[in-house]
Design a protein around this motif. Structure first.
Motif, PDB file in Angstrom:
ATOM      1  N   GLN A 111       2.712   0.395   3.611  1.00  0.00           N
ATOM      2  CA  GLN A 111       2.447  -0.846   4.345  1.00  0.00           C
ATOM      3  C   GLN A 111       2.598  -2.047   3.412  1.00  0.00           C
ATOM      4  OE1 GLN A 111      -1.617  -1.265   5.825  1.00  0.00           O
ATOM      5  NE2 GLN A 111      -0.834  -2.250   7.673  1.00  0.00           N
ATOM      6  N   LEU A 112       3.176  -3.107   3.947  1.00  0.00           N
ATOM      7  CA  LEU A 112       3.270  -4.382   3.243  1.00  0.00           C
ATOM      8  C   LEU A 112       2.484  -5.406   4.041  1.00  0.00           C
ATOM      9  CD1 LEU A 112       4.637  -5.932   0.851  1.00  0.00           C
ATOM     10  CD2 LEU A 112       6.328  -6.687   2.530  1.00  0.00           C
ATOM     11  N   ILE A 113       1.553  -6.065   3.367  1.00  0.00           N
ATOM     12  CA  ILE A 113       0.735  -7.093   4.005  1.00  0.00           C
ATOM     13  C   ILE A 113       0.991  -8.408   3.275  1.00  0.00           C
ATOM     14  CG2 ILE A 113      -1.612  -7.836   4.580  1.00  0.00           C
ATOM     15  CD1 ILE A 113      -2.393  -4.807   4.365  1.00  0.00           C
ATOM     16  N   SER A 153       5.201  -1.690   8.288  1.00  0.00           N
ATOM     17  CA  SER A 153       5.107  -0.368   7.694  1.00  0.00           C
ATOM     18  C   SER A 153       6.450   0.343   7.787  1.00  0.00           C
ATOM     19  CB  SER A 153       4.016   0.461   8.376  1.00  0.00           C
ATOM     20  OG  SER A 153       4.372   0.742   9.702  1.00  0.00           O
ATOM     21  N   HIS A 154       6.562   1.380   6.987  1.00  0.00           N
ATOM     22  CA  HIS A 154       7.728   2.249   6.960  1.00  0.00           C
ATOM     23  C   HIS A 154       9.033   1.455   6.822  1.00  0.00           C
ATOM     24  CE1 HIS A 154       4.484   4.791   8.420  1.00  0.00           C
ATOM     25  NE2 HIS A 154       5.154   5.793   7.876  1.00  0.00           N
ATOM     26  N   SER A 155      10.003   1.700   7.667  1.00  0.00           N
ATOM     27  CA  SER A 155      11.321   1.088   7.510  1.00  0.00           C
ATOM     28  C   SER A 155      11.339  -0.409   7.832  1.00  0.00           C
ATOM     29  CB  SER A 155      12.355   1.807   8.390  1.00  0.00           C
ATOM     30  OG  SER A 155      12.007   1.681   9.749  1.00  0.00           O
ATOM     31  N   ASP A 156      10.256  -0.953   8.370  1.00  0.00           N
ATOM     32  CA  ASP A 156      10.194  -2.387   8.645  1.00  0.00           C
ATOM     33  C   ASP A 156       9.816  -3.209   7.418  1.00  0.00           C
ATOM     34  OD1 ASP A 156      10.924  -2.036  11.307  1.00  0.00           O
ATOM     35  OD2 ASP A 156       8.836  -1.837  11.977  1.00  0.00           O
ATOM     36  N   LYS A 195       0.854  -1.183   0.000  1.00  0.00           N
ATOM     37  CA  LYS A 195       0.000   0.000   0.000  1.00  0.00           C
ATOM     38  C   LYS A 195       0.890   1.232   0.000  1.00  0.00           C
ATOM     39  CE  LYS A 195      -3.200  -0.006   3.055  1.00  0.00           C
ATOM     40  NZ  LYS A 195      -3.964  -0.202   4.303  1.00  0.00           N
ATOM     41  N   HIS A 196       0.715   2.070  -1.028  1.00  0.00           N
ATOM     42  CA  HIS A 196       1.616   3.198  -1.272  1.00  0.00           C
ATOM     43  C   HIS A 196       0.837   4.504  -1.347  1.00  0.00           C
ATOM     44  CE1 HIS A 196       4.739   5.633  -3.069  1.00  0.00           C
ATOM     45  NE2 HIS A 196       4.117   5.715  -4.228  1.00  0.00           N
ATOM     46  N   SER A 197       1.345   5.516  -0.654  1.00  0.00           N
ATOM     47  CA  SER A 197       0.795   6.866  -0.753  1.00  0.00           C
ATOM     48  C   SER A 197       1.655   7.649  -1.736  1.00  0.00           C
ATOM     49  CB  SER A 197       0.802   7.551   0.613  1.00  0.00           C
ATOM     50  OG  SER A 197       0.419   8.904   0.462  1.00  0.00           O
ATOM     51  N   THR A 198       1.073   7.980  -2.874  1.00  0.00           N
ATOM     52  CA  THR A 198       1.822   8.640  -3.939  1.00  0.00           C
ATOM     53  C   THR A 198       2.238  10.067  -3.586  1.00  0.00           C
ATOM     54  OG1 THR A 198      -0.256   9.277  -4.977  1.00  0.00           O
ATOM     55  CG2 THR A 198       0.801   7.249  -5.771  1.00  0.00           C
ATOM     56  N   SER A 199       1.686  10.637  -2.513  1.00  0.00           N
ATOM     57  CA  SER A 199       2.059  11.999  -2.135  1.00  0.00           C
ATOM     58  C   SER A 199       3.089  12.041  -1.009  1.00  0.00           C
ATOM     59  CB  SER A 199       0.811  12.779  -1.694  1.00  0.00           C
ATOM     60  OG  SER A 199       0.302  12.241  -0.491  1.00  0.00           O
ATOM     61  N   CYS A 200       3.550  10.879  -0.578  1.00  0.00           N
ATOM     62  CA  CYS A 200       4.445  10.803   0.580  1.00  0.00           C
ATOM     63  C   CYS A 200       5.862  10.416   0.152  1.00  0.00           C
ATOM     64  CB  CYS A 200       3.903   9.798   1.578  1.00  0.00           C
ATOM     65  SG  CYS A 200       4.958   9.506   3.001  1.00  0.00           S
ATOM     66  N   PHE A 201       6.821  11.275   0.471  1.00  0.00           N
ATOM     67  CA  PHE A 201       8.212  10.995   0.128  1.00  0.00           C
ATOM     68  C   PHE A 201       8.715   9.722   0.810  1.00  0.00           C
ATOM     69  CE2 PHE A 201      12.741  11.360   1.192  1.00  0.00           C
ATOM     70  CZ  PHE A 201      13.261  11.329  -0.086  1.00  0.00           C
ATOM     71  N   ILE A 202       8.349   9.510   2.060  1.00  0.00           N
ATOM     72  CA  ILE A 202       8.780   8.316   2.795  1.00  0.00           C
ATOM     73  C   ILE A 202       8.254   7.067   2.101  1.00  0.00           C
ATOM     74  CG2 ILE A 202       8.566   7.023   4.955  1.00  0.00           C
ATOM     75  CD1 ILE A 202       8.548   9.795   6.378  1.00  0.00           C
ATOM     76  N   SER A 203       6.977   7.094   1.718  1.00  0.00           N
ATOM     77  CA  SER A 203       6.387   5.946   1.036  1.00  0.00           C
ATOM     78  C   SER A 203       7.100   5.670  -0.283  1.00  0.00           C
ATOM     79  CB  SER A 203       4.895   6.191   0.796  1.00  0.00           C
ATOM     80  OG  SER A 203       4.262   5.038   0.305  1.00  0.00           O
ATOM     81  N   LYS A 204       7.430   6.722  -1.019  1.00  0.00           N
ATOM     82  CA  LYS A 204       8.124   6.563  -2.297  1.00  0.00           C
ATOM     83  C   LYS A 204       9.505   5.947  -2.094  1.00  0.00           C
ATOM     84  CE  LYS A 204       9.295   9.159  -6.444  1.00  0.00           C
ATOM     85  NZ  LYS A 204       9.199  10.433  -7.139  1.00  0.00           N
TER      86      LYS A 204
END
Length: 124
Positions: free
Chosen positions: A101-103, A115-118, A46-55
Motif C-alpha cells: 500500500q502507498l499512502i 494498493s497492488h498494481s495501482d 507499506k510492504h509485506s516482506t513475505s509477499c512476492f507481489i509486494s516485493k
C-alpha cells in the motif's frame, strides 16, 4: 547468483537499499512523517516482506522514484515486523489496511492511497 535469485531478486535487498527511504519502526517515526507532511508531501509505502507481489510492486515503485524529480519524502514500513504501526496508520489516518500500500500525506492527512498494481509515482 542462483537462477531463482536472477528471476525473483536477491533476498539481501529485502529491506531495500535505496537511499531515499526513511524507515518507520516506531510510533515516533510515524508521527515525524505526519508532522513532515505539513511542509512537504509524504509517501508511506507499506510492504509485506513475505509477499512476492509486494516485493515486485516495491521494486517497480523504486524504479519510478529513481526517475522522478518530485519533491516528496518517502517512508518505508515493513508491516510484518511492525504490524502495530501498520494498525496505527490505518486507525490514525483512517485508511483501510492493504498490502502493499502507498499512502500519500499532505497537511497531516491521508489524501490518496493505492494498493497492488495501482501504486505509482503518478499518485504523488
Amino acid at each position: 547468483m542462483s537462477f531463482l535469485n536472477k528471476l525473483f531478486g536477491s533476498p539481501e535487498k529485502e529491506n531495500s537499499s535505496e537511499t531515499f527511504w526513511k524507515n518507520i519502526t516506531s510510533e515516533d517515526d510515524l508521527n515525524k512523517a505526519i508532522e513532515e507532511s505539513a511542509t512537504k508531501k509524504v509517501a508511506i509505502f507499506k510492504h509485506s516482506t513475505s509477499c512476492f507481489i509486494s516485493k515486485t510492486v516495491l521494486k517497480n515503485f523504486e524504479k519510478e522514484v529513481a526517475n522522478t524529480d518530485k519533491e516528496v519524502s518517502y517512508y518505508f514500513l515493513d508491516l510484518l515486523a511492525h504490524r502495530n504501526i501498520s494498525n496505527k496508520i490505518a486507525e490514525q489516518l483512517e485508511v483501510t489496511h492493504q498490502s502493499p500500500q502507498l499512502i500519500v500525506l499532505e497537511n497531516g492527512k491521508a489524501t490518496k492511497n493505492a494498493s497492488h498494481s495501482d501504486i505509482s509515482v503518478s499518485l504523488l
